[in-house]
Design a protein around this motif. Structure first.
Motif, short mmCIF file in Angstrom:
data_model
loop_
_atom_site.label_atom_id
_atom_site.label_comp_id
_atom_site.label_asym_id
_atom_site.label_seq_id
_atom_site.Cartn_x
_atom_site.Cartn_y
_atom_site.Cartn_z
N ASP A 101 9.36 1.22 19.61
CA ASP A 101 9.70 1.36 18.20
C ASP A 101 9.94 2.82 17.80
OD1 ASP A 101 10.07 -0.12 15.71
OD2 ASP A 101 8.31 0.97 14.99
N GLY A 102 9.67 3.76 18.73
CA GLY A 102 9.96 5.16 18.44
C GLY A 102 8.77 6.10 18.42
N GLN A 103 7.56 5.55 18.51
CA GLN A 103 6.37 6.41 18.48
C GLN A 103 6.18 7.09 19.83
OE1 GLN A 103 4.51 7.09 15.84
NE2 GLN A 103 3.16 8.43 17.01
N ARG A 104 5.88 8.37 19.83
CA ARG A 104 5.72 9.11 21.08
C ARG A 104 4.33 9.72 21.27
NH1 ARG A 104 9.24 6.43 21.92
NH2 ARG A 104 11.37 6.85 22.69
N ALA A 105 3.63 10.05 20.20
CA ALA A 105 2.32 10.70 20.31
C ALA A 105 1.21 9.68 20.09
CB ALA A 105 2.20 11.84 19.30
N PHE A 106 0.29 9.61 21.07
CA PHE A 106 -0.81 8.64 21.00
C PHE A 106 -2.13 9.35 21.26
CE2 PHE A 106 2.92 6.13 21.88
CZ PHE A 106 2.75 4.97 21.13
N GLY A 107 -3.17 8.95 20.52
CA GLY A 107 -4.48 9.58 20.63
C GLY A 107 -5.52 8.63 21.21
N GLU A 108 -6.31 9.15 22.14
CA GLU A 108 -7.37 8.38 22.79
C GLU A 108 -8.71 9.11 22.69
OE1 GLU A 108 -7.27 5.38 24.45
OE2 GLU A 108 -5.19 5.05 23.86
N ASN A 109 -9.79 8.33 22.64
CA ASN A 109 -11.15 8.89 22.50
C ASN A 109 -11.99 8.78 23.76
OD1 ASN A 109 -10.52 8.85 19.62
ND2 ASN A 109 -12.73 9.04 19.30
N VAL A 125 5.00 16.72 8.75
CA VAL A 125 3.80 15.94 9.08
C VAL A 125 4.09 15.01 10.24
CG1 VAL A 125 2.06 14.33 8.23
CG2 VAL A 125 3.03 16.03 6.67
N GLN A 126 3.32 15.14 11.31
CA GLN A 126 3.49 14.29 12.50
C GLN A 126 2.48 13.14 12.47
OE1 GLN A 126 2.75 16.24 16.26
NE2 GLN A 126 3.38 14.48 17.47
N LEU A 127 2.94 11.98 12.84
CA LEU A 127 2.07 10.81 12.96
C LEU A 127 1.53 10.72 14.39
CD1 LEU A 127 0.82 8.12 12.10
CD2 LEU A 127 3.03 7.03 12.62
N LEU A 128 0.20 10.79 14.52
CA LEU A 128 -0.46 10.56 15.80
C LEU A 128 -1.06 9.16 15.75
CD1 LEU A 128 -1.55 11.48 18.55
CD2 LEU A 128 -3.49 12.52 17.36
N ALA A 129 -0.56 8.28 16.60
CA ALA A 129 -1.04 6.90 16.64
C ALA A 129 -2.32 6.83 17.47
CB ALA A 129 0.04 5.99 17.24
N VAL A 130 -3.43 6.49 16.84
CA VAL A 130 -4.72 6.44 17.52
C VAL A 130 -4.87 5.07 18.17
CG1 VAL A 130 -7.21 6.63 17.26
CG2 VAL A 130 -5.70 8.12 15.93
N SER A 131 -4.66 5.05 19.47
CA SER A 131 -4.57 3.79 20.21
C SER A 131 -5.85 3.44 20.95
CB SER A 131 -3.41 3.87 21.21
OG SER A 131 -3.44 5.10 21.94
N LYS A 132 -6.92 4.17 20.73
CA LYS A 132 -8.19 3.90 21.42
C LYS A 132 -8.62 2.46 21.18
CE LYS A 132 -11.09 5.47 17.58
NZ LYS A 132 -12.15 6.40 17.16
N THR A 133 -9.12 1.84 22.24
CA THR A 133 -9.62 0.46 22.29
C THR A 133 -8.52 -0.59 22.18
OG1 THR A 133 -10.08 0.03 19.94
CG2 THR A 133 -11.77 1.24 21.19
N MET A 180 -0.66 17.01 10.84
CA MET A 180 -0.78 15.89 11.77
C MET A 180 -1.85 14.95 11.23
SD MET A 180 -1.72 15.89 15.85
CE MET A 180 -0.32 16.94 16.26
N VAL A 181 -1.50 13.67 11.09
CA VAL A 181 -2.47 12.68 10.64
C VAL A 181 -2.74 11.71 11.77
CG1 VAL A 181 -1.99 12.86 8.17
CG2 VAL A 181 -0.59 11.33 9.57
N ARG A 182 -4.02 11.36 11.95
CA ARG A 182 -4.46 10.52 13.06
C ARG A 182 -4.73 9.11 12.54
NH1 ARG A 182 -7.80 14.92 12.68
NH2 ARG A 182 -9.57 13.54 12.26
N VAL A 183 -3.82 8.19 12.81
CA VAL A 183 -3.88 6.87 12.19
C VAL A 183 -4.05 5.79 13.25
CG1 VAL A 183 -2.66 5.22 10.73
CG2 VAL A 183 -2.44 7.68 10.29
N GLY A 184 -5.09 4.99 13.09
CA GLY A 184 -5.35 3.90 14.03
C GLY A 184 -5.28 2.55 13.37
N THR A 185 -6.25 2.25 12.49
CA THR A 185 -6.38 0.92 11.90
C THR A 185 -5.12 0.48 11.16
OG1 THR A 185 -8.76 1.26 11.65
CG2 THR A 185 -7.78 -0.50 10.36
#
Length: 228
Positions: A49-57, A29-37, A212-217
């Protein structure tokens, strides 16, 4: 910085616990950090901190961040609705596009992708057929997968869904559809991504087979809607 670190560690632990409960390998399971806004500086801190995948809207906001963070080895995912007039930007600047739901969008992305590496895409499916949500219908998936798989410059990786809140059965249905497509896929080794689950329901999504889970808040806190 410490708050972001703690938040990411909590999410990673939640993913790990969900994997243990589902008898799955945590590495599946990959963590996609949702960084929009959220500002570029927060992305930079989470990268350290080690995060590489980021999601934008939002395309323009994302392009600004990509430019500001050009020196970092970030894997950029576009997870919003894909408009025809934005495909060139997505094809040129992103590594993944999750919101493809029409053949014409995939065709434009393929034509406009100039990189040596193919653009990874997920087919967005309106799994529970909500009137307010984008995505193709489940019955359309097989035909779309066949057509999109023929296009150059793209690598069709799997499905993305955003079910109605609390409708966890949709995760199970998405996993079943994912496996049905994999069985008929010309390149099943590429069909490896089931993008589903967010801050409020990632546990149920992982139990159903999300990769893959898309986590923002849960990572960044509440969104800053005053975006440029």
């Amino acid at each position: 910085m410490n708050d972001l670190h703690a938040a990411r560690q909590q999410v990673l632990q939640r993913i790990a616990s969900s994997c243990v409960a589902a008898q799955r390998d945590v590495q599946s399971v990959q963590l996609l950090a949702v960084s929009k806004t959220h500002p570029s500086e927060m992305i930079r801190q989470m990268y350290v901190d080690g995060q590489r995948a980021f999601g934008e809207n939002y395309v323009q906001e994302a392009l600004d961040k990509i430019q500001q963070l050009a020196g970092l080895d970030i894997e950029w995912h576009f997870i919003g609705h894909v408009q025809r007039n934005k495909t060139k930007h997505l094809a040129e600047h992103f590594d993944w596009v999750h919101g493809v739901d029409r053949l014409v969008i995939a065709q434009r992305l393929s034509q406009q992708r100039q990189h040596e590496r193919p653009l990874n895409i997920c087919l967005q499916v309106n799994i529970d057929q909500q009137d307010s949500k984008d995505g193709c219908q489940p019955a359309e998936v097989a035909e779309l997968v066949h057509a999109i798989s023929q296009l150059p410059n793209l690598c069709l990786r799997g499905l993305m869904i955003i079910p109605a809140a609390g409708h966890h059965q949709a995760f199970v249905e998405a996993q079943q559809l994912f496996e049905q497509v994999k069985a008929m896929h010309q390149h099943p080794e590429h069909w490896d991504t089931l993008s589903m689950g967010m801050s409020g329901d990632l546990d149920a999504a992982i139990a159903a087979g999300a990769t893959m889970v898309r986590v923002g808040t849960a990572l960044f806190g509440q969104r800053d809607y005053h975006r440029s």
